[in-house]
Design a protein around this motif. Structure first.
Motif, PDB file in Angstrom:
ATOM      1  N   THR A 125       1.059   0.320   2.523  1.00 18.74           N
ATOM      2  CA  THR A 125       0.576  -0.867   3.227  1.00 18.74           C
ATOM      3  C   THR A 125       1.288  -1.055   4.561  1.00 18.74           C
ATOM      4  O   THR A 125       0.662  -1.336   5.577  1.00 18.74           O
ATOM      5  CB  THR A 125       0.774  -2.104   2.338  1.00 18.74           C
ATOM      6  OG1 THR A 125      -0.096  -1.972   1.209  1.00 18.74           O
ATOM      7  CG2 THR A 125       0.438  -3.390   3.078  1.00 18.74           C
ATOM      8  N   GLY A 179      -7.402  -7.431  -1.815  1.00 21.54           N
ATOM      9  CA  GLY A 179      -6.378  -6.436  -2.143  1.00 21.54           C
ATOM     10  C   GLY A 179      -6.180  -6.351  -3.652  1.00 21.54           C
ATOM     11  O   GLY A 179      -6.633  -7.228  -4.392  1.00 21.54           O
ATOM     12  N   ALA A 180      -5.506  -5.294  -4.100  1.00 23.16           N
ATOM     13  CA  ALA A 180      -5.246  -5.139  -5.539  1.00 23.16           C
ATOM     14  C   ALA A 180      -4.296  -6.229  -6.032  1.00 23.16           C
ATOM     15  O   ALA A 180      -4.412  -6.713  -7.157  1.00 23.16           O
ATOM     16  CB  ALA A 180      -4.662  -3.759  -5.827  1.00 23.16           C
ATOM     17  N   GLU A 181      -3.347  -6.603  -5.180  1.00 26.18           N
ATOM     18  CA  GLU A 181      -2.425  -7.688  -5.546  1.00 26.18           C
ATOM     19  C   GLU A 181      -3.211  -8.981  -5.788  1.00 26.18           C
ATOM     20  O   GLU A 181      -2.941  -9.721  -6.731  1.00 26.18           O
ATOM     21  CB  GLU A 181      -1.409  -7.890  -4.416  1.00 26.18           C
ATOM     22  CG  GLU A 181      -0.444  -9.029  -4.607  1.00 26.18           C
ATOM     23  CD  GLU A 181       0.775  -8.687  -5.466  1.00 26.18           C
ATOM     24  OE1 GLU A 181       0.755  -7.622  -6.111  1.00 26.18           O
ATOM     25  OE2 GLU A 181       1.713  -9.491  -5.498  1.00 26.18           O
ATOM     26  N   TYR A 195       5.179  -6.098  -7.396  1.00 25.44           N
ATOM     27  CA  TYR A 195       3.823  -6.661  -7.418  1.00 25.44           C
ATOM     28  C   TYR A 195       3.638  -7.689  -8.528  1.00 25.44           C
ATOM     29  O   TYR A 195       2.627  -8.362  -8.580  1.00 25.44           O
ATOM     30  CB  TYR A 195       2.785  -5.541  -7.546  1.00 25.44           C
ATOM     31  CG  TYR A 195       2.794  -4.601  -6.366  1.00 25.44           C
ATOM     32  CD1 TYR A 195       2.335  -5.030  -5.120  1.00 25.44           C
ATOM     33  CD2 TYR A 195       3.272  -3.300  -6.476  1.00 25.44           C
ATOM     34  CE1 TYR A 195       2.347  -4.186  -4.025  1.00 25.44           C
ATOM     35  CE2 TYR A 195       3.285  -2.456  -5.381  1.00 25.44           C
ATOM     36  CZ  TYR A 195       2.825  -2.894  -4.165  1.00 25.44           C
ATOM     37  OH  TYR A 195       2.847  -2.063  -3.080  1.00 25.44           O
ATOM     38  N   LEU A 209       0.925  -1.502 -15.818  1.00 30.19           N
ATOM     39  CA  LEU A 209       0.938  -0.767 -14.548  1.00 30.19           C
ATOM     40  C   LEU A 209       0.540   0.682 -14.811  1.00 30.19           C
ATOM     41  O   LEU A 209       1.154   1.350 -15.636  1.00 30.19           O
ATOM     42  CB  LEU A 209       2.343  -0.798 -13.936  1.00 30.19           C
ATOM     43  CG  LEU A 209       2.572   0.138 -12.740  1.00 30.19           C
ATOM     44  CD1 LEU A 209       1.813  -0.332 -11.513  1.00 30.19           C
ATOM     45  CD2 LEU A 209       4.054   0.262 -12.419  1.00 30.19           C
ATOM     46  N   ASP A 215      -3.070  -2.727 -13.636  1.00 30.76           N
ATOM     47  CA  ASP A 215      -2.876  -2.513 -12.202  1.00 30.76           C
ATOM     48  C   ASP A 215      -3.009  -1.014 -11.937  1.00 30.76           C
ATOM     49  O   ASP A 215      -2.104  -0.245 -12.238  1.00 30.76           O
ATOM     50  CB  ASP A 215      -1.485  -3.002 -11.777  1.00 30.76           C
ATOM     51  CG  ASP A 215      -1.194  -2.711 -10.304  1.00 30.76           C
ATOM     52  OD1 ASP A 215      -2.056  -2.122  -9.619  1.00 30.76           O
ATOM     53  OD2 ASP A 215      -0.092  -3.084  -9.845  1.00 30.76           O
ATOM     54  N   ALA A 251      -3.839   0.079  -8.805  1.00 32.78           N
ATOM     55  CA  ALA A 251      -4.013  -0.025  -7.348  1.00 32.78           C
ATOM     56  C   ALA A 251      -4.052   1.325  -6.659  1.00 32.78           C
ATOM     57  O   ALA A 251      -4.920   1.579  -5.821  1.00 32.78           O
ATOM     58  CB  ALA A 251      -2.888  -0.870  -6.760  1.00 32.78           C
ATOM     59  N   ALA A 252      -3.086   2.188  -7.017  1.00 29.73           N
ATOM     60  CA  ALA A 252      -2.943   3.432  -6.252  1.00 29.73           C
ATOM     61  C   ALA A 252      -3.460   4.645  -7.042  1.00 29.73           C
ATOM     62  O   ALA A 252      -3.133   5.773  -6.712  1.00 29.73           O
ATOM     63  CB  ALA A 252      -1.470   3.629  -5.888  1.00 29.73           C
ATOM     64  N   SER A 300      -6.897  -0.856  -5.370  1.00 29.71           N
ATOM     65  CA  SER A 300      -6.805  -1.225  -3.960  1.00 29.71           C
ATOM     66  C   SER A 300      -7.985  -0.629  -3.190  1.00 29.71           C
ATOM     67  O   SER A 300      -8.354   0.522  -3.418  1.00 29.71           O
ATOM     68  CB  SER A 300      -5.494  -0.707  -3.370  1.00 29.71           C
ATOM     69  OG  SER A 300      -5.404  -1.098  -2.021  1.00 29.71           O
ATOM     70  N   LYS A 320      -6.399   1.952  -0.114  1.00 30.97           N
ATOM     71  CA  LYS A 320      -5.655   3.182  -0.395  1.00 30.97           C
ATOM     72  C   LYS A 320      -6.674   4.307  -0.548  1.00 30.97           C
ATOM     73  O   LYS A 320      -7.395   4.585   0.386  1.00 30.97           O
ATOM     74  CB  LYS A 320      -4.764   2.979  -1.629  1.00 30.97           C
ATOM     75  CG  LYS A 320      -3.639   1.976  -1.352  1.00 30.97           C
ATOM     76  CD  LYS A 320      -2.712   1.786  -2.537  1.00 30.97           C
ATOM     77  CE  LYS A 320      -1.584   0.816  -2.169  1.00 30.97           C
ATOM     78  NZ  LYS A 320      -0.800   0.430  -3.345  1.00 30.97           N
ATOM     79  N   SER A 348      -8.708  -5.182   1.245  1.00 33.15           N
ATOM     80  CA  SER A 348      -9.680  -5.364   0.158  1.00 33.15           C
ATOM     81  C   SER A 348      -9.192  -4.714  -1.118  1.00 33.15           C
ATOM     82  O   SER A 348      -8.288  -3.879  -1.116  1.00 33.15           O
ATOM     83  CB  SER A 348     -11.038  -4.765   0.540  1.00 33.15           C
ATOM     84  OG  SER A 348     -10.985  -3.347   0.530  1.00 33.15           O
TER      85      SER A 348
HETATM   86  C1  PLP Z   1      -0.404  -0.857  -3.437  1.00 39.31           C
HETATM   87  C2  PLP Z   1      -0.178  -1.420  -4.777  1.00 39.31           C
HETATM   88  C3  PLP Z   1      -0.526  -2.754  -5.058  1.00 39.31           C
HETATM   89  C4  PLP Z   1      -1.088  -3.669  -4.005  1.00 39.31           C
HETATM   90  O1  PLP Z   1      -2.343  -3.254  -3.524  1.00 39.31           O
HETATM   91  P1  PLP Z   1      -2.966  -4.018  -2.244  1.00 39.31           P
HETATM   92  O2  PLP Z   1      -4.381  -3.569  -2.196  1.00 39.31           O
HETATM   93  O3  PLP Z   1      -2.162  -3.606  -1.075  1.00 39.31           O
HETATM   94  O4  PLP Z   1      -2.844  -5.484  -2.510  1.00 39.31           O
HETATM   95  C5  PLP Z   1      -0.320  -3.229  -6.338  1.00 39.31           C
HETATM   96  N1  PLP Z   1       0.196  -2.427  -7.301  1.00 39.31           N
HETATM   97  C6  PLP Z   1       0.545  -1.145  -7.071  1.00 39.31           C
HETATM   98  C7  PLP Z   1       1.096  -0.323  -8.183  1.00 39.31           C
HETATM   99  C8  PLP Z   1       0.368  -0.594  -5.806  1.00 39.31           C
HETATM  100  O5  PLP Z   1       0.712   0.678  -5.568  1.00 39.31           O
END
Ligand code: PLP
Length: 392
Positions: free
Chosen positions: A21, A71-73, A116, A155, A184, A186-187, A209, A212, A220
């Motif tokens: 980010t 965002g994922a958060e 996170y 996670l 989660d 996200a990545a 996310s 990413k 987003s």
């Molecule tokens: C990047 C990340 C997030 C946050 O994602 P955003 O889209 O930037 O809000 C949350 N959890 C993990 C494990 C991530 O790598």
């Protein structure tokens, strides 16, 4: 307008670190940027746009419903709020105050705790840790589940999961107690198969996310899962006045994410991986012949194919990996690599991640590193290498 950053007065950089980010996350595909530009030219009812996004996300993930978040958060915040307050207007209005709720605890593996989990606490949940950090036993989850438990937050990370129960096992135990699991991820794109995998393994809600691996708008993300929970998540977020109002996705973000997701489903992922690998091999070719420098290609395999070149510097080289990383950040153009941390990191090493590198940048990075390493070797004085590179 490629020189917009120059006009504003901010230096561009070569991102050889990955979808971070703080370095800009990802570059949007041109189709995504064009779609966002078009979306900016008209008004729509945001809820109707989210309804369409839900259909696209449901098709892509095999889940009942989905929404675009900021965002994922933001997805973690909205998912937690949805589980805590549901669709009850008075509970939605009260969050993050959970004093009126019976269930307000979020169970997490110690191995999964990270920065996170602010999102869970921001929604009002109290985090309860289980496990030893390096390992977790099923009874530890079973005995932590009680009448105050609202959710289990999981996670998804190939590294952290070595200390946690597997997702299928976590879901099985949580579901026996009637508790939903929020993942989660996200990545965790690529691989694209992860879009459907976590649901198949029992997750009730999953967040990805958009900024990413999906190469969508940086601000987003996707929250997808059970239709009742997505409905609740929408009521706990923008445009409604709620704890998740600040997790807003704009009409441009929603349109951009839809196009990025459609695009992602049609992409030739094998060709992407081959391209990252070719860039890595070009750099290896140019950096492998230095004495005391071990160069290799790392790849996390099918589960999470992140391509990296790793250089490990022997003490005889006099090269301090940390200083080298900093020197590259001051190179013209600036090059952002990284010094790996964590239990699997090699002492005094650097990594170059090609996932976020543009075509041709491998030549610039190889040349810059070659010059920097050769220069340091010429005046080499062996250094004392610490036994761990952690904490930097
Ligand atoms: C990047 C990340 C997030 C946050 O994602 P955003 O889209 O930037 O809000 C949350 N959890 C993990 C494990 C991530 O790598």
């Amino acid at each position: 307008m490629a020189d917009i950053y120059e006009r504003i007065g901010v230096r561009r950089l070569i991102n050889a670190r990955g979808t971070h980010t703080r370095l800009g996350g990802t570059l949007m595909r041109p189709e995504v940027a064009e779609a966002m530009q078009a979306a900016a030219g008209a008004y729509v009812v945001l809820d109707e746009l989210q309804d369409r996004a839900s259909e696209v996300i449901a098709r892509a993930t095999g889940l009942e419903a989905g929404m675009v978040t900021g965002g994922a958060e933001a997805g973690l915040l909205l998912g937690t709020a949805a589980i805590l307050a549901g669709t009850d207007p008075s509970k939605i209005a009260a969050l993050p105050d959970t004093s009126g709720l019976t269930r307000s605890e979020a169970i997490m593996h110690r191995a999964h705790r990270n920065g996170y989990d602010h999102a869970l606490r921001a929604a009002g949940a109290t985090v309860v840790d289980i496990g030893y950090g390096g390992s977790t036993l099923p009874y530890q989850l079973r005995s932590a589940l009680n009448e105050r438990t609202a959710l289990v937050m999981y996670l998804m990370s190939p590294w952290a999961n070595q200390g946690a129960l597997s997702l299928p096992q976590t879901c099985e135990i949580a579901h026996e107690a009637g508790v939903p699991v929020l993942v989660d991820a996200a990545a965790m794109l690529p691989p694209a198969s992860n879009l459907t995998r976590f649901v198949a393994e029992g997750a009730d809600l999953v967040t990805f996310s958009g900024g990413k691996g999906l190469m969508g708008p940086q601000s987003s993300g996707i929250l997808a899962g059970r239709a009742d929970l997505i409905r609740a998540a929408r009521l706990n977020g923008s445009p409604y006045h709620s704890v998740g109002r600040s997790a807003k996705a704009a009409k441009e973000d929603i349109v951009g994410l839809i196009v990025a997701l459609e695009n992602y489903l049609e992409r030739d992922h094998e060709a992407d991986i081959a391209g990252w690998r070719a860039q890595a091999e070009y750099m290896l070719e140019h950096l492998r012949d230095f004495p005391g420098v071990a160069a290799s290609y790392l790849h996390d395999g099918r589960e999470h194919p992140v391509p990296r070149v790793e250089l490990v510097f022997d003490a005889s080289t006099g090269i301090d990996a940390h200083q080298l990383v900093l020197a590259m950040e001051e190179h013209d153009p600036r090059i952002f690599l990284f010094e790996p941390t964590g239990p699997t990191a090699k002492v005094n090493s650097i990594c170059i991640n090609t996932q976020t590198m543009q075509p041709g940048e491998e030549e610039i990075v190889a040349r810059a590193l070659h010059a920097a390493i050769a220069e340091r070797l010429r005046r080499a004085e062996p250094i004392a290498v610490l036994s761990s590179s952690g904490g930097r």
